[in-house]
Design a protein around this motif. Structure first.
Motif, short mmCIF file in Angstrom:
data_model
loop_
_atom_site.label_atom_id
_atom_site.label_comp_id
_atom_site.label_asym_id
_atom_site.label_seq_id
_atom_site.Cartn_x
_atom_site.Cartn_y
_atom_site.Cartn_z
N LEU A 1 0.86 -1.18 0.00
CA LEU A 1 0.00 0.00 0.00
C LEU A 1 0.90 1.23 0.00
CD1 LEU A 1 -2.65 -1.10 2.66
CD2 LEU A 1 -2.78 -1.30 0.16
N VAL A 2 0.60 2.19 -0.85
CA VAL A 2 1.47 3.36 -1.01
C VAL A 2 1.50 4.20 0.25
CG1 VAL A 2 1.82 5.49 -2.30
CG2 VAL A 2 1.24 3.37 -3.51
N ASP A 3 0.34 4.44 0.85
CA ASP A 3 0.24 5.21 2.10
C ASP A 3 -0.48 4.33 3.12
OD1 ASP A 3 -0.12 6.98 4.18
OD2 ASP A 3 -0.83 8.63 2.92
N ASP B 1 -8.21 5.40 7.23
CA ASP B 1 -9.38 5.88 6.50
C ASP B 1 -9.94 4.87 5.49
OD1 ASP B 1 -9.00 8.30 7.84
OD2 ASP B 1 -7.74 9.12 6.23
N GLY B 2 -9.15 3.88 5.12
CA GLY B 2 -9.58 2.94 4.10
C GLY B 2 -9.26 3.39 2.69
N PHE B 3 -8.74 4.61 2.55
CA PHE B 3 -8.38 5.13 1.23
C PHE B 3 -7.28 6.16 1.40
CE2 PHE B 3 -11.51 8.03 2.94
CZ PHE B 3 -11.06 9.28 2.56
N TRP C 1 -14.67 9.75 -6.13
CA TRP C 1 -14.79 8.53 -5.35
C TRP C 1 -13.49 8.26 -4.60
CZ3 TRP C 1 -16.57 6.25 -10.55
CH2 TRP C 1 -17.92 6.58 -10.77
N SER C 2 -13.64 7.69 -3.42
CA SER C 2 -12.46 7.33 -2.63
C SER C 2 -11.72 6.18 -3.29
CB SER C 2 -12.87 6.93 -1.21
OG SER C 2 -13.52 7.99 -0.56
N ALA C 3 -10.40 6.19 -3.13
CA ALA C 3 -9.59 5.18 -3.81
C ALA C 3 -8.39 4.81 -2.95
CB ALA C 3 -9.13 5.69 -5.17
N TRP D 1 -10.09 -3.88 1.97
CA TRP D 1 -11.35 -3.26 2.40
C TRP D 1 -12.24 -4.27 3.12
CZ3 TRP D 1 -11.41 -1.05 -3.10
CH2 TRP D 1 -10.77 0.21 -3.12
N ALA D 2 -12.10 -5.54 2.78
CA ALA D 2 -12.92 -6.58 3.41
C ALA D 2 -12.37 -6.98 4.78
CB ALA D 2 -13.00 -7.80 2.50
#
Length: 297
Positions: A142-144, A151-153, A166-168, A249-250
């Motif tokens: 994950l980049v960040d 935050d999930g994104f 949209w969140s990504a 996310w799950a």
């Protein structure tokens, strides 16, 4: 053998695809071909050239331009020199690795069921599994990660025709990806991907953008806009990024199960491996061999 003929005005090629992510394959076994951005664009042009999402040059690893690639020659004799359709140099291409490996096997350059190939993103392990070709895509991250876990994104994506972003989630597969889980009510098939989605903050080296619809347990559908190309029928690294982001996310930050990913060009399998690595498996096809007159491009 699809290499350069004595007449330098023409060039032999093979056309192949992996789940309809298509490539022009050039065998440059003596490392004589100067595959620059202009020639790449002309070959990949779907109206005036052969046409493809990218161009793959098959060249001895020891002859690669990059010192970091040449250092891999003792473990992988062949280098997948991959260029996007716009002529830009790319780290690697997941679907392209299967086409590259299938070409090596057809030509008798590699004969084993398992071997390694060199890419700008390092070594990639290849395994032939019946009708499928599996590639160890290496490590992902994950980049960040701090923001993703909080935050999930970590970014926002705006797609033409939709007023709200949209969140990504940004995933590094040795090339950059930004994955969006589509809100309920948004039709994946109806999205306008003729224009590149706008990503904020702007990735320093561009990004591939994956739009994802969850179909069921460990099963998603995806469309992708690839940097330097546009929308493609499939993207191997993008398929992995989409499955890994959806798994995150799950609530499964360390994926432990196989994912099925449907793309416009077919179906692929994503499998988590130990050491934070991931494997992609799917079909590959070599559909044509030919010779192009370079003076007509």
């Amino acid at each position: 053998m699809a290499d350069m003929p004595a007449d330098s005005r023409s060039l032999r090629f093979t056309k192949g695809h992996g789940t309809e992510n298509d490539f022009v394959v050039l065998a440059d076994l003596d490392a004589r071909l100067d595959l620059d951005a202009d020639l790449t664009r002309r070959l990949a042009d779907r109206h005036a050239g052969i046409g493809g999402d990218g161009v793959i040059r098959v060249v001895p690893t020891a002859s690669a331009d990059e010192e970091s690639v040449r250092a891999l020659a003792d473990r992988a004799p062949w280098f997948m020199d991959y260029r996007n359709a716009d002529g830009s140099v790319a780290e690697m291409c997941g679907n392209g690795t299967r086409v590259f490996a299938t070409f090596l096997r057809r030509e008798g350059i590699e004969t084993a069921d398992e071997f390694q190939i060199a890419t700008r993103a390092g070594l990639k392990g290849i395994r032939f599994e019946g009708d499928l070709v599996a590639t160890n895509m290496g490590r992902w991250r994950l980049v960040d990660e701090d923001r993703a876990r909080a935050d999930g994104f970590d970014s926002l994506v705006h797609v033409t025709g939709h007023s709200d972003p949209w969140s990504a989630l940004s995933v590094d597969m040795s090339n950059p990806h930004t994955v969006v889980a589509l809100p309920e009510g948004v039709d994946l098939d109806a999205l306008d991907l003729l224009h590149a989605p706008v990503v904020r903050p702007v990735p320093p080296h561009g990004t591939n953008v994956e739009l994802v619809r969850i179909l069921g347990p460990a099963h998603i559908a995806m469309r992708v806009h690839e940097r330097g190309v546009g929308e493609t029928r499939s993207c191997g690294t993008g398929v992995c990024a989409a499955a890994l982001a959806t798994s995150f996310w799950a609530g499964d930050p360390e994926p432990t199960r196989d994912w099925t990913v449907d793309v416009p060009g077919g179906r692929l399998r994503v499998r988590a491996l130990p050491g934070h690595e991931v494997e992609l498996a799917g079909p590959a096809a070599l559909v044509a061999d030919g010779e192009v007159d370079l003076s007509t491009l």
